[in-house]
Structure formats: structure tokens, C-alpha cells
Design an enzyme around this catalytic site. Structure first.
Site: not given
Length: 373
Positions: A55-59, A77, A204
């Protein structure tokens, strides 16, 4: 794309469209991060090699890696930060998961970590943060719900093709059985109780941050066997094994800071800083009223997680958020039970949802004192 957010208004043909879109997304991610495959990362104890991108995200970006120390597969991560505030957040995340996962099976298992200064840009140090955790081969809750949605849509499409007709709407089905919802709910309550006992707010909590963990008895299963189990679990007649754990992950938003304008004087600049932090580290649809209105004189405490817990329960039951992203609806606590899905679950579960602001708090306190005291 078929998703749990619009399950009630999708055509049967959306299932095949969703499969094509999902395949395209996976292919796109693989191509974008292909240069990472085979890359080596050195942590405190483990030397690992990237096998694929999870997976990938903004941070951050999450890899599936294999350790040269023991040959096992883990999730890695990787994050980059260039300021002290974000660096402290990463350190806090590592500390929380390292400390709590040793004794709480409902929190993602910590394996190893590393923090290194890798560069200096314009006077600011840049740090690479690596966090190695258990790899949950069964995936996450949001993935499970979407798979079941698509399975339902595929069944509807097949039925339409055999009858020569066309269905304009997907059938109203429960993506999760009530026993599954209660199992997930109780597991997350147990994880949160441990956090709140230490005065830590997750901030979150959402279905995207819940993973499905296996048991030690399943450790020797092959990937093919896992896929078969997952395929069976998407059938309406086959529920997830009750001995699997649902684990809470992603503690990058966690904090032990309490915001209370009744006891502390805040300048407008300080309030704006807190607003920016909430915008960055929380998800709007799960935010509590005090988070969307910092001038309401209501403190932001661990109770914000209890609100998010109610939103999570509603989402699991009805595949949509109770307030959407309406600030007014969140502030007023105004939501409705979908008429078409009103009879999917027992009266007891419905009562828990309808009165979640009170019953969820009582239920959570029960878990808190039973687990932590």
C-alpha cells in the site's frame, strides 16, 4: 468502482467493472514502485528485501518484505520526515506499537524498527523511519467488505444473465454477519481500552486501520490455502473463523495531548495549529463534534475515539458513514438508519447503534475496567 460506500445503488454490471479497475490499480502500483522490488533495508536487527508493494499513502509506503535473519515475511512501513513534530509522531508510533503489541493481541505485532538521518535540505534534517510489523496475509477489513460486495454483485449479475433480465439495483445484503460485527467490535474495544488506559487517543480509528490476523495454528498455511480461505469467507454462507483476531494498526495519528479550552488558555494561533493537526491526522467522517468545532468549549479527549467507534459500528452494519462528511450533521449528531437495511440485524444491535453515544461509552468502560483493572 464497486465500494462499500455506495453498495445500495450499484448495478450488477459494476462487479466486473470493479474487478477491471482493481486489476488496473494493482498493475499501476506495481509499475510505479517496480524499482523497489529487491531493494534492501537494514533495521536494528533485521535485514530485509522488498518483494512487493502492499500500500501507499501521502506520508508512507508499505512493502511486503522477507527477512534474511529468519526467512519470514513481514510488512515494512517506510516514512520520511523533515521536521521535529513529525519525527516525534513517528517515534511515538513506534513506542506505542512496540510497547502494547507485546501483551495485546488486538494490536498489530511489532517486529523491528529503525530511525536514520539520511540527508540535510535547506538546514532541515531528513529522517527515514522504518517500522517492521507482522504481515497479515488475510488483509484488512475494508478489503474484506469490498470483496463481499463484489461477490454479491457477481451473484446478481449471474442471476440476471440466466433469466435473460437485468437488475438495476444490487440486492440489500449484510456484508458482515452480526456475529462477525460483534467480534470485530469487541476486538477493537480491547485494543482501545489498552490505549486509553495510558491516556492515548488513537484519533484515526476507521475500517481502513483494522487488519485481519490469523492464529499460530494457521502459520504454516500456504498463500494458496489463504486465498482459498479468503474466497470461502466471501460466501454469504461462510463466515470468518471466530478464532481470528481483528487488530488495530496505524498509530501515526496517536497523541496523549488533551485539548480543553475550559482549563487552558489558547491563543488563536494555537487553536489554528490544533486545527491543522486534526486536518492532517484524522478522517473527517469519523471526527467527533468537538473536533470539527474547536470553539464549542468541549474538550478533545479519549471520548473522541468512542465517537469514532460508533461510526465504525454503523459503517460495518450499513456500508456507509452515519454523517457522511457533513460538519453540521456531525455537530448535531444527526443520522438515520437506512430503511432498506433496517431489518438486517437484531433489535439489540440496532439499539446499540441508535443510542451509541451512551451505550457505546458504557460498553467501552466495561471493556476498559475488565481488561485494564
Amino acid at each position: 468502482m464497486a465500494s462499500i460506500g455506495n453498495a445500495g445503488s450499484l448495478s450488477a454490471n459494476s462487479a466486473s467493472m470493479s474487478a477491471n479497475v482493481n486489476a488496473a490499480l494493482v498493475s499501476n502500483i506495481s509499475q510505479t514502485y517496480a524499482h523497489f522490488i529487491g531493494k534492501q533495508f537494514q533495521l536494528s536487527k533485521h535485514n530485509v528485501y522488498v518483494e512487493e508493494v502492499i500500500a501507499e499513502g501521502g506520508f508512507s509506503i508499505v512493502f511486503l518484505v522477507k527477512s534474511s535473519l529468519n526467512g519470514r515475511k513481514y510488512a515494512l512501513k517506510r516514512m520520511y520526515v523533515n521536521n521535529e513534530f513529525d519525527l516525534e509522531s513517528c517515534k511515538r508510533e513506534i513506542h506505542i506499537i512496540k510497547t502494547l503489541s507485546e501483551q495485546n493481541k488486538k494490536i498489530l505485532r511489532y517486529v523491528d524498527s529503525s530511525i536514520q538521518r539520511v540527508a540535510n535540505s535547506g538546514g532541515d534534517d531528513i529522517y527515514e523511519i522504518l517500522l517492521l510489523t507482522k504481515y497479515c496475509r488475510l488483509g484488512g477489513l475494508v478489503q474484506l467488505m469490498n470483496e463481499r460486495l463484489n461477490s454479491s454483485l457477481n451473484a446478481t449479475a449471474a442471476a440476471a444473465s440466466t433469466t435473460g433480465g437485468a437488475t438495476s439495483r444490487a440486492p440489500v445484503v449484510a456484508l458482515l454477519a452480526e456475529s462477525e460485527i460483534l467480534k470485530i467490535f469487541c476486538d477493537i474495544c480491547e485494543a482501545l481500552a489498552d490505549l486509553h488506559y495510558r491516556a492515548i487517543i488513537h484519533r484515526d480509528l476507521k475500517i481502513e486501520n483494522i487488519l485481519i490476523d490469523d492464529t499460530p495454528d494457521d502459520a504454516n498455511l500456504t498463500d494458496k490455502q489463504y486465498k482459498q480461505i479468503r474466497k470461502q469467507s466471501n460466501s454469504s454462507s461462510q463466515q470468518l473463523q471466530v478464532n481470528w483476531n481483528f487488530v488495530l494498526c496505524d498509530f501515526g495519528s496517536a497523541t496523549n495531548k488533551i485539548f480543553d479550552r475550559r482549563t487552558t488558555q489558547y491563543t488563536s494561533q494555537m487553536v489554528q495549529t490544533i486545527a491543522d493537526e486534526i486536518q492532517k491526522y484524522t478522517t473527517l467522517a469519523y471526527r467527533s463534534p468537538e473536533m470539527v468545532d474547536l470553539y464549542s468549549n468541549k474538550p478533545i479527549t479519549i471520548k473522541s475515539d468512542i465517537w469514532a467507534l460508533g461510526c465504525l459500528l454503523y459503517k460495518m452494519c450499513y456500508s456507509q458513514m452515519p454523517f457522511g462528511e457533513s460538519l453540521l450533521a456531525i455537530q448535531d449528531g444527526r443520522y438515520l438508519i437506512p430503511d432498506a437495511k433496517a431489518n438486517l440485524y437484531s433489535k439489540q444491535l440496532m439499539a446499540l447503534i441508535r443510542k451509541n453515544f451512551y451505550l457505546l461509552l458504557i460498553l467501552f468502560l466495561f471493556f476498559f475496567f475488565c481488561y485494564c483493572c
